[in-house]
Design a protein around this motif. Structure first.
Motif, short mmCIF file in Angstrom:
data_model
loop_
_atom_site.label_atom_id
_atom_site.label_comp_id
_atom_site.label_asym_id
_atom_site.label_seq_id
_atom_site.Cartn_x
_atom_site.Cartn_y
_atom_site.Cartn_z
N ILE A 188 -10.27 -83.93 0.83
CA ILE A 188 -9.90 -84.28 -0.54
C ILE A 188 -10.83 -83.52 -1.47
CG2 ILE A 188 -11.43 -86.30 -0.70
CD1 ILE A 188 -9.14 -87.69 -2.28
N ILE A 197 -5.70 -92.41 -2.00
CA ILE A 197 -6.78 -91.62 -1.39
C ILE A 197 -6.58 -91.52 0.12
CG2 ILE A 197 -9.25 -91.71 -0.82
CD1 ILE A 197 -9.74 -92.57 -3.72
N TRP A 206 -15.81 -93.89 -6.73
CA TRP A 206 -14.96 -93.48 -5.62
C TRP A 206 -15.72 -92.69 -4.57
CZ3 TRP A 206 -10.85 -96.11 -4.82
CH2 TRP A 206 -10.18 -96.70 -5.89
N VAL A 265 -9.67 -86.28 -6.64
CA VAL A 265 -10.30 -87.57 -6.97
C VAL A 265 -10.21 -87.81 -8.47
CG1 VAL A 265 -12.45 -88.90 -6.93
CG2 VAL A 265 -11.86 -87.44 -4.98
N LEU A 315 -14.83 -93.22 -0.45
CA LEU A 315 -14.97 -91.94 0.25
C LEU A 315 -16.22 -91.92 1.13
CD1 LEU A 315 -13.73 -89.70 -2.66
CD2 LEU A 315 -12.63 -89.96 -0.44
#
Length: 504
Positions: A391, A417, A370, A396, A375
């Protein structure tokens, strides 16, 4: 007026000459007060609001050494495998300083607090190169000059200059390498890797954020060339205040090409300071460079010597964190990734977020996926660093947990997300608000599968005939009908069960 600098190709330069580098890195310490007075170091205050008689150099004002600054210097020296002086002094470095009101800089000269060390750095392909450290010494920063009225922001052509002394006196550690030889064509890469490794080390020690874009860490790139097979260093140039890793590499490369062009044409290199230009990747002349004796150093009479006890030094040594290179090698082994993959993680600024996500309960592979995927793409598109995204590693980790338990699939997780980044709440709140949970009701899934089979008889026939790969089309139809909220693996199982076909 634009001037053109003659260059030879990088390959031709390296065919005739060996580069010799020296890197001087200034690190602004993250202390609450200045090095020799009690003024605040907080950023963003009104110009000249953080000054006092001491940092303004007024008559009769006496300096006092910042104990945290000394402690930070020792930590840096120890982490760089340096010897720590049992006794050292400050000196006055005399020069015309328009941005230093007392017109000298309190620094260290022949008695630095740390000396004779090294730092091992890792290049892009995993090769390790050792950079020898000459010294790390304590000093103070200068103020900030703003030149107004010119086209370039430099003093030439300006109508007047403004001086802000808030930064004057902020603690600095200057780290100076010994001449770096033997790097050959990889010299610019070594320079970049060294500054990057040093930045990671400084951050790990917690003595500075070392944000190059904010001037908290800046590098002077000294470079000279010597003929192949020779042993005498050439005349050096010093490219001042380079403030990004990429620029350190570009400055070294440009100077190699420029020096080679001058020497190959029968010219002479002038010992001078130079300015680096981000837009072109080039350097231009600044001023003729002074030698150390030109500064007329002499011991600072208003400060007592610094004599750290061996017990204190050993106590600080025992409290040092794991070296960044050792930490990366350990994590690389734990995660089972290649040196190239780890380098990509480091280049993306994803190492600490990934570690924090794992510590928050995520699987290592999922955390990497991720941060280095969705991201990293978002960070690139928005032009911000990963750690500036809205974030947290904990959020996460929560997304990875929802995927692992089957509440989300990857497509839905990306939407979660996205929602968190847009400020819609925690992952669970975004799932609830957007209605993003995977459809796990067997009755609803079975109905969707029945509908897909009935609507695609030809594909169903192929699957009954043993062409299991054709099931992908029916899975797609079910996913579309459920707005992507079904578990694709479970859907495929139901399709094959309905049609009496085995996966194997």
């Amino acid at each position: 007026m634009t001037t053109t600098t003659d260059l030879v190709s990088y390959e031709d330069a390296l065919a005739s000459y060996d580069p010799v580098m020296g890197l001087e890195v200034h690190v602004e310490l993250g202390t609450r007060t200045k090095m020799f007075c009690g003024c605040s170091t907080e950023l963003g205050q009104d110009a000249n609001a953080q000054t006092c008689p001491t940092c303004l150099g007024l008559p009769g004002a006496l300096p006092v050494v910042n104990a945290t600054g000394v402690e930070s210097a020792i930590k840096i020296g120890l982490a760089l495998n340096c010897e720590i002086a049992e006794w050292c002094r400050f000196a006055r470095k005399n020069y015309f300083y328009p941005d230093m009101p007392k017109n000298f800089q309190t620094s260290q000269y022949d008695e630095p607090i740390a000396f004779n060390g090294y730092l091992d750095v890792q290049l892009e392909d995993g090769e390790t190169f050792r950079v020898e450290i000459e010294r790390a010494h304590m000093e103070e920063d200068t103020g900030k000059s703003t030149h107004v009225g010119g086209a370039t922001g430099r003093i030439h052509g300006a109508s007047h200059s403004l001086l802000d002394y808030n930064r004057a006196g902020i603690p600095l550690i200057e780290i100076v390498t010994k001449p770096i030889v033997g790097a050959g064509e990889r010299a610019p890469e070594v320079a970049k890797a060294y500054v990057r490794e040093l930045r990671e080390l400084i951050r790990a020690l917690g003595v500075s954020e070392a944000r190059m874009e904010m001037g908290q860490m800046r590098c002077d790139v000294n470079l000279s060339l010597m003929p192949k097979g020779g042993d005498k260093f050439g005349t050096r140039s010093e490219t001042k205040n380079v403030n990004s890793l990429r620029s350190v590499e570009r400055a070294a490369r440009f100077e190699i090409q420029r020096h080679a062009a001058v020497l190959s044409g029968g010219g002479t290199i002038i010992q001078e300071t130079r300015h680096f230009h981000e837009d072109t990747g080039s350097t231009t002349s600044g001023r003729v460079k002074e030698e150390a004796e030109d500064y007329r150093y002499f011991p600072e009479p208003d400060l007592v010597p610094v004599a750290p006890s061996r017990e204190w030094v050993e106590e600080l040594r025992a409290g040092l964190p794991e070296q960044p290179l050792a930490r990366r090698n350990r994590l690389r082994e734990e995660w089972g990734v290649s040196a190239v993959d780890m380098q990509a993680i480091l280049n993306a600024g994803a190492l600490d977020p990934i570690v924090a996500t794992i510590e928050a309960g995520a699987d290592a592979a999922a955390a990497r996926k991720w941060w280095m995927g969705e991201l990293a793409r978002t960070a690139n598109e928005t032009g911000v660093s990963l750690d500036a995204l809205a974030i947290t590693p904990e959020q996460v980790a929560r997304v990875t947990a929802l995927v692992a338990e089957g509440s989300l699939n990857d497509k839905l997780a990306r939407q979660v997300i996205e929602g968190v980044l847009k400020g819609e709440g925690t992952p669970d709140e975004v799932v609830e608000k957007r209605g993003l949970k995977v459809v796990s009701d067997e009755g609803a899934l079975t109905a969707a599968v029945d509908e897909a089979i009935a609507g695609n008889p030809a594909i169903a026939a192929k699957i009954r005939d043993g062409k299991v790969a054709a099931a992908g089309a029916l899975v797609g139809a079910v996913m579309k009908a459920t707005r992507g909220q079904a578990d694709a693996a479970r859907v495929k199982e139901l399709i094959l069960e309905k049609l009496g076909v085995s996966e194997g």
